[in-house]
Design a protein around this motif. Structure first.
Motif, short mmCIF file in Angstrom:
data_model
loop_
_atom_site.label_atom_id
_atom_site.label_comp_id
_atom_site.label_asym_id
_atom_site.label_seq_id
_atom_site.Cartn_x
_atom_site.Cartn_y
_atom_site.Cartn_z
N ASP A 85 0.81 -1.22 0.00
CA ASP A 85 0.00 0.00 0.00
C ASP A 85 0.84 1.27 0.00
O ASP A 85 0.53 2.22 -0.71
CB ASP A 85 -0.93 0.03 1.22
CG ASP A 85 -1.97 -1.08 1.19
OD1 ASP A 85 -2.64 -1.22 0.15
OD2 ASP A 85 -2.10 -1.80 2.20
N SER A 86 1.89 1.27 0.81
CA SER A 86 2.72 2.47 0.96
C SER A 86 4.19 2.13 0.76
O SER A 86 4.63 1.01 1.02
CB SER A 86 2.53 3.09 2.34
OG SER A 86 1.20 3.51 2.53
N LEU A 87 4.93 3.13 0.28
CA LEU A 87 6.36 3.00 0.07
C LEU A 87 7.10 3.81 1.12
O LEU A 87 6.82 5.00 1.32
CB LEU A 87 6.74 3.50 -1.33
CG LEU A 87 8.23 3.56 -1.65
CD1 LEU A 87 8.84 2.17 -1.65
CD2 LEU A 87 8.45 4.25 -3.01
N TYR A 88 8.04 3.17 1.81
CA TYR A 88 8.83 3.81 2.86
C TYR A 88 10.28 3.86 2.40
O TYR A 88 10.90 2.82 2.18
CB TYR A 88 8.71 3.03 4.16
CG TYR A 88 7.28 2.83 4.62
CD1 TYR A 88 6.68 3.73 5.49
CD2 TYR A 88 6.54 1.74 4.17
CE1 TYR A 88 5.36 3.56 5.91
CE2 TYR A 88 5.22 1.56 4.58
CZ TYR A 88 4.64 2.47 5.45
OH TYR A 88 3.34 2.29 5.85
N THR A 98 10.74 8.88 4.17
CA THR A 98 9.72 9.44 3.28
C THR A 98 8.66 8.38 3.04
O THR A 98 8.97 7.25 2.66
CB THR A 98 10.34 9.89 1.94
OG1 THR A 98 11.33 10.87 2.19
CG2 THR A 98 9.26 10.46 1.03
N ILE A 99 7.41 8.75 3.27
CA ILE A 99 6.30 7.81 3.10
C ILE A 99 5.42 8.32 1.97
O ILE A 99 4.99 9.47 1.96
CB ILE A 99 5.47 7.69 4.40
CG1 ILE A 99 6.37 7.28 5.57
CG2 ILE A 99 4.34 6.67 4.21
CD1 ILE A 99 5.66 7.26 6.91
N SER A 100 5.15 7.45 1.01
CA SER A 100 4.32 7.84 -0.13
C SER A 100 3.42 6.69 -0.53
O SER A 100 3.64 5.53 -0.15
CB SER A 100 5.19 8.27 -1.31
OG SER A 100 5.98 7.18 -1.76
N SER A 101 2.42 7.00 -1.32
CA SER A 101 1.56 5.95 -1.87
C SER A 101 2.23 5.36 -3.09
O SER A 101 3.34 5.74 -3.46
CB SER A 101 0.19 6.53 -2.24
OG SER A 101 0.32 7.39 -3.36
N THR A 198 7.19 -4.83 6.67
CA THR A 198 6.44 -3.96 7.58
C THR A 198 7.33 -2.84 8.10
O THR A 198 8.44 -3.10 8.58
CB THR A 198 5.89 -4.76 8.77
OG1 THR A 198 5.04 -5.82 8.28
CG2 THR A 198 5.09 -3.86 9.71
N PHE A 199 6.86 -1.61 8.00
CA PHE A 199 7.61 -0.47 8.52
C PHE A 199 7.21 -0.21 9.97
O PHE A 199 6.03 -0.01 10.28
CB PHE A 199 7.33 0.78 7.69
CG PHE A 199 7.95 2.02 8.25
CD1 PHE A 199 9.32 2.21 8.23
CD2 PHE A 199 7.15 3.01 8.83
CE1 PHE A 199 9.90 3.36 8.77
CE2 PHE A 199 7.71 4.16 9.37
CZ PHE A 199 9.09 4.33 9.33
#
Length: 213
Positions: A85-88, A98-101, A198-199
């Motif tokens: 779902d999200s890129l860390y 940096t967290i992005s979709s 998992t972040f």
């Protein structure tokens, strides 16, 4: 960073074979069918960038674990985790996350989850040379972008004729830049932690958290 993630390997499906070499199609399909049997893939690789006219030469190593759309990539001291779902993007040097979709303005960016399927659309392909590399028979397939405005001149995809795994990939740009990704280790179905993708924000309490969307 995007340019480093541009590359790589193995198709998960094909379309529009009409203009392509039948032998190249057969080999890529064989590679694809083999990859589909793996639950996860772990790669250690060497990345090289060369542009003689600009006197640019860069070489580094990295590793990535891919499971479906999820991945964890380590390169140039930066870790990128995509949980589906999200890129860390974790940078210890900058103490920043940096967290992005998954959305990106750069549709040409090839993420690690697409490393094994980047060329399934937008390329024509044909058989190229065969090389003997340390006793391994490497069959190259030449891929040419259908888009005449592409910055890529062509891509050479090297496949181990015995294992049907990717050995390397060479991208030649119209600006003279040559980028090469060589797989040093290709492992499949390795036991991996349930939290690998998992972040854990608690581990980065001292980092600046940058949420860009």
């Amino acid at each position: 960073m995007k340019k480093i993630i541009f590359l790589a390997l193995i198709t998960l499906g094909f379309s529009g074979f009409a203009q392509n070499d039948a032998k190249a199609e057969s080999l890529l399909t064989e590679v694809s069918n083999k990859i589909k049997t793996y639950k996860n893939i772990s790669l250690d690789f060497k990345y090289e960038l060369n542009n003689m006219s600009e006197n640019i030469k860069q070489e580094t190593r990295g590793d990535v674990v891919i499971e479906g759309e999820k991945y964890k990539l380590n390169i140039l001291g930066v870790t990128r985790i995509f949980d589906g779902d999200s890129l860390y993007t974790i940078s210890p040097e900058d103490e920043e996350v940096t967290i992005s979709s998954t959305n990106t303005d750069d549709e040409g960016t090839i993420t690690p989850s697409k490393m094994l399927s980047f060329y399934e659309d937008g390329y024509t392909f044909k058989m190229d040379i065969i090389q003997n590399v340390k006793g391994r028979k490497i069959q190259y397939i030449k891929l040419t972008p259908m888009d005449t405005n592409s910055e890529i001149k062509h891509v050479l995809l090297g496949i181990d004729a015995t294992t049907k795994h990717i050995y390397n990939l060479i991208e030649v740009g119209k600006n003279g830049t040559k980028t090469t990704l060589t797989v040093n280790s290709f492992q499949t179905d390795q036991p991996i932690s349930e939290t690998l993708f998992t972040f854990d924000e608690g581990k980065y309490a001292d980092y600046f958290i940058n949420r860009i969307d």
